[in-house]
Design an enzyme around this catalytic site. Structure first.
Site, PDB file in Angstrom:
ATOM      1  N   CYS A  59      -2.580   9.297   2.030  1.00  0.00           N
ATOM      2  CA  CYS A  59      -2.041   9.020   0.925  1.00  0.00           C
ATOM      3  C   CYS A  59      -2.348   8.754   0.179  1.00  0.00           C
ATOM      4  CB  CYS A  59      -1.867   7.368   1.155  1.00  0.00           C
ATOM      5  SG  CYS A  59      -3.418   6.550   2.096  1.00  0.00           S
ATOM      6  N   GLU A  98       0.622  -0.742   0.256  1.00  0.00           N
ATOM      7  CA  GLU A  98      -0.266   0.081   0.126  1.00  0.00           C
ATOM      8  C   GLU A  98       0.959   0.937  -0.077  1.00  0.00           C
ATOM      9  OE1 GLU A  98      -3.237  -0.360  -0.341  1.00  0.00           O
ATOM     10  OE2 GLU A  98      -3.102  -2.481   0.374  1.00  0.00           O
TER      11      GLU A  98
HETATM   12  P1  NAD Z   1       7.628   5.023   5.407  1.00  0.00           P
HETATM   13  O1  NAD Z   1       7.870   4.347   4.151  1.00  0.00           O
HETATM   14  O2  NAD Z   1       9.536   6.023   5.371  1.00  0.00           O
HETATM   15  O3  NAD Z   1       8.392   3.791   6.359  1.00  0.00           O
HETATM   16  C1  NAD Z   1       6.806   3.024   6.079  1.00  0.00           C
HETATM   17  C2  NAD Z   1       7.196   1.902   6.965  1.00  0.00           C
HETATM   18  O4  NAD Z   1       8.482   1.040   6.760  1.00  0.00           O
HETATM   19  C3  NAD Z   1       7.510   2.937   9.040  1.00  0.00           C
HETATM   20  O5  NAD Z   1       7.224   1.751   9.913  1.00  0.00           O
HETATM   21  C4  NAD Z   1       9.427   2.582   8.492  1.00  0.00           C
HETATM   22  O6  NAD Z   1      10.072   2.420  10.413  1.00  0.00           O
HETATM   23  C5  NAD Z   1       9.371   1.528   8.256  1.00  0.00           C
HETATM   24  N1  NAD Z   1      10.803   1.256   7.650  1.00  0.00           N
HETATM   25  C6  NAD Z   1      11.392   2.113   7.670  1.00  0.00           C
HETATM   26  N2  NAD Z   1      12.885   1.486   6.525  1.00  0.00           N
HETATM   27  C7  NAD Z   1      12.444   0.091   6.011  1.00  0.00           C
HETATM   28  C8  NAD Z   1      13.759  -0.739   6.321  1.00  0.00           C
HETATM   29  N3  NAD Z   1      14.727  -0.085   5.257  1.00  0.00           N
HETATM   30  N4  NAD Z   1      12.523  -1.532   5.151  1.00  0.00           N
HETATM   31  C9  NAD Z   1      11.241  -1.849   5.734  1.00  0.00           C
HETATM   32  N5  NAD Z   1      10.703  -1.303   6.911  1.00  0.00           N
HETATM   33  C10 NAD Z   1      10.787  -0.045   6.864  1.00  0.00           C
HETATM   34  O7  NAD Z   1       6.758   6.051   4.945  1.00  0.00           O
HETATM   35  P2  NAD Z   1       5.712   6.845   6.039  1.00  0.00           P
HETATM   36  O8  NAD Z   1       6.837   8.240   6.166  1.00  0.00           O
HETATM   37  O9  NAD Z   1       5.306   6.042   7.380  1.00  0.00           O
HETATM   38  O10 NAD Z   1       4.207   7.176   5.765  1.00  0.00           O
HETATM   39  C11 NAD Z   1       3.780   7.748   4.207  1.00  0.00           C
HETATM   40  C12 NAD Z   1       3.950   7.304   3.329  1.00  0.00           C
HETATM   41  O11 NAD Z   1       3.037   6.907   3.388  1.00  0.00           O
HETATM   42  C13 NAD Z   1       3.514   8.138   2.592  1.00  0.00           C
HETATM   43  O12 NAD Z   1       4.197   7.849   0.524  1.00  0.00           O
HETATM   44  C14 NAD Z   1       1.810   7.968   1.810  1.00  0.00           C
HETATM   45  O13 NAD Z   1       1.699   8.474   0.649  1.00  0.00           O
HETATM   46  C15 NAD Z   1       2.246   6.895   1.945  1.00  0.00           C
HETATM   47  N6  NAD Z   1       0.955   5.462   2.947  1.00  0.00           N
HETATM   48  C16 NAD Z   1       0.095   4.607   1.794  1.00  0.00           C
HETATM   49  C17 NAD Z   1      -0.861   4.450   2.190  1.00  0.00           C
HETATM   50  C18 NAD Z   1      -1.586   3.434   1.463  1.00  0.00           C
HETATM   51  O14 NAD Z   1      -2.623   3.080   1.757  1.00  0.00           O
HETATM   52  N7  NAD Z   1      -1.280   3.458  -0.122  1.00  0.00           N
HETATM   53  C19 NAD Z   1      -1.432   4.655   3.434  1.00  0.00           C
HETATM   54  C20 NAD Z   1      -0.951   5.519   4.307  1.00  0.00           C
HETATM   55  C21 NAD Z   1       0.746   6.210   3.880  1.00  0.00           C
END
Ligand code: NAD
Length: 476
Positions: free
Chosen positions: A255, A221
């Site tokens: 998002c 997602e």
């Molecule tokens: P992010 O990708 O920075 O982090 C998401 C999660 O991944 C966090 O829990 C983080 O700790 C973890 N993470 C960090 N490094 C990692 C790694 N190397 N491997 C695996 N996991 C790791 O995203 P964010 O800043 O928390 O959220 C914002 C983003 O999420 C935006 O791009 C937004 O559009 C997207 N988003 C999508 C949806 C959807 O349903 N499609 C919903 C909400 C947010």
């Protein structure tokens, strides 16, 4: 299932916690409907009873999160999401009877829906409760065990989730792992039976690569830039009102927030006026308004500020919307802006905005707007404002996005019976409604044969009888 020994030494604790869930699953592979309902109802009751605590945790994590936004987007959406799971469970759990060719009778064919096993869920910070709880609850509805890693950017909400699950559910059902990127990287390398990752597209690529060695199926997602097309016939007041709502909810940190608006050239000035008025009606004050959420941390605030500076430096016109003429606030709340004169080399054109900045792109007509959309990565959402059914149909058929709304923004994402997910750069798979239940379910084909059956007709030694039978079955 993959090999837990592949996990590196420093992640031993993570591996042993995963093993504990896998052992719990192995002892009890298919919880019945009553048990699943028990889990869901207990979570719902605890959520409702502890909502004030949740509102306070998210508010503290954001340094200012509108309480009503938390109650609507986290509590209401999750409570109703769980209600839909409870209501859907009898139908979703039922097996399916399939048809067989007559010559295989009396055999029968069924699809049995069984839990996949242990599901991994990685959640982001922007709706830190909803985006953790909904996939976890759906995985539980499908009878699985779950390991959850919430975002480190919202640590109080992560602690709340850990406490909630540990108090409400028996041991061995859900384990919450708190930690940052290092823990996240190790987490997504675990040999789950399915992994759901909600976060940025760039990390989504890494997550899919980490899941590949164990052939872990993934639901991604992800984010992206969700465009809005305003058709020449649209009511600008209505479009501006709904775009302002979508852009300003959670201060644009959503998002499916409208990222960029495509407006007919001749209507740009009128649209900007309507948008400013709409923002002013929704938020007469901004910097000290408890209805308006803050930017989650200084890093994200600086990121948004540098997007504005980059756009200004490259020649864009940035207009700040400040209905009450406020000068300074005590929080990270950010005054919204609109940007005109945007070019493709600007950060605001390249990166997901995720904040209250609205670029407005003038376009010749709806076809030009569709070309603009189709020349870019497939978005998570697309919005069209038009009262003309032919225009709406043309945009619906002629563009590809995870989901879309007509004359509305964002609301499709919270409808339990509409599958929610991305396509291409905005993700794959979904977890709402029955589609979500099936994400966490293995649909196993089962053929039941009777002891007396006609299969001998197809067995060697082959002779004229088999010839005749095949001629009969494969007629010209
Ligand atoms: P992010 O990708 O920075 O982090 C998401 C999660 O991944 C966090 O829990 C983080 O700790 C973890 N993470 C960090 N490094 C990692 C790694 N190397 N491997 C695996 N996991 C790791 O995203 P964010 O800043 O928390 O959220 C914002 C983003 O999420 C935006 O791009 C937004 O559009 C997207 N988003 C999508 C949806 C959807 O349903 N499609 C919903 C909400 C947010």
């Amino acid at each position: 299932m993959g090999d837990v020994a592949m996990i590196e030494r420093e992640d031993v604790d993570l591996a042993s916690r995963f093993q504990a869930l896998r052992a719990a699953y192995a002892r009890h592979r298919c919880p019945d409907r009553a048990e699943r309902l028990g889990w869901l109802k207990a979570l719902r009751a605890a959520l409702v009873a502890r909502q004030a605590e949740l509102v306070a945790a998210i508010d503290a994590d954001f340094g200012g999160r509108a309480a009503m936004e938390t109650r609507a987007a986290e509590v209401l959406v999750v409570a109703h999401g769980i209600d839909a799971m409870i209501a859907g469970l009898p139908k979703w759990m039922a097996g399916e009877v399939r048809s067989l060719p007559w010559y295989l009778l009396p055999a029968s064919g069924h699809v049995v829906r069984q839990p996949k096993g242990v599901i991994g869920v990685v959640a982001p910070w922007n709706y830190p409760f909803q985006l953790s709880m909904l996939p976890v609850a759906m995985a539980l509805a499908a009878g699985n065990r779950v390991m959850l890693k919430p975002s480190e950017i919202t640590p109080r909400t992560a602690a709340f989730l850990a406490d909630l699950f540990s108090k409400v559910l028996p041991k061995g059902v859900v384990d919450v792992v708190e930690g940052g990127p290092d823990v996240g990287a190790a987490f997504v390398a675990l040999p789950f039976d399915h992994l759901v990752f909600t976060g940025s597209t760039s990390l989504g690529r890494k997550v899919m690569a980490a899941a590949a060695p164990n052939l872990v199926p993934v639901t991604l997602e992800l984010g992206g830039k969700s465009p809005v097309i305003v058709a020449p016939d649209a009511s600008l007041e209505h479009a501006a009102e709904r775009i302002a709502y979508g852009k300003m909810l959670n201060a644009g940190q959503t998002c499916v927030a409208p990222d960029t608006v495509l407006v007919p050239e001749a209507q740009v000035d009128a649209f900007v006026r309507c948008y400013r008025e709409a923002v002013g009606r929704l938020y007469p004050r901004l910097l000290d308004n408890a209805d308006y959420t803050a930017i989650v941390n200084d890093r994200h605030r600086a990121r948004l500020q540098s997007m504005l500076e980059d756009a200004r430096a490259k020649g864009a016109q940035v207009t700040t919307i400040n209905p009450a003429g406020e000068t300074a606030g005590a929080t990270r709340r950010m005054l919204p802006t609109v940007i005109l004169g945007v070019t493709d080399d600007m950060l605001v054109s390249q990166d997901e905005i995720f904040g209250p900045i609205l670029p407005i792109i003038p376009v010749r007509d709806v076809d030009a707007a569709m070309d603009w959309v189709n020349a870019r990565p497939r978005p998570l959402a697309l919005y069209i404002f038009s009262g003309d059914r032919r225009v709406v149909d043309k945009v619906t058929q002629g563009t590809t996005a995870g989901g879309m709304c007509v004359n509305e923004t964002m609301i499709h994402a919270i409808i339990d019976d509409l599958p929610f997910g991305g396509i291409g750069a905005s993700g794959m798979g979904n977890y709402h409604g029955e589609d979500g239940f099936l994400t966490f379910t293995h649909r196993k084909s089962v053929l039941r044969q009777a002891r007396l059956n006609g299969m001998g007709l197809f067995a060697p030694p082959f002779g004229p009888r088999m010839q005749r039978l095949l001629d009969l079955l494969v007629r010209p």
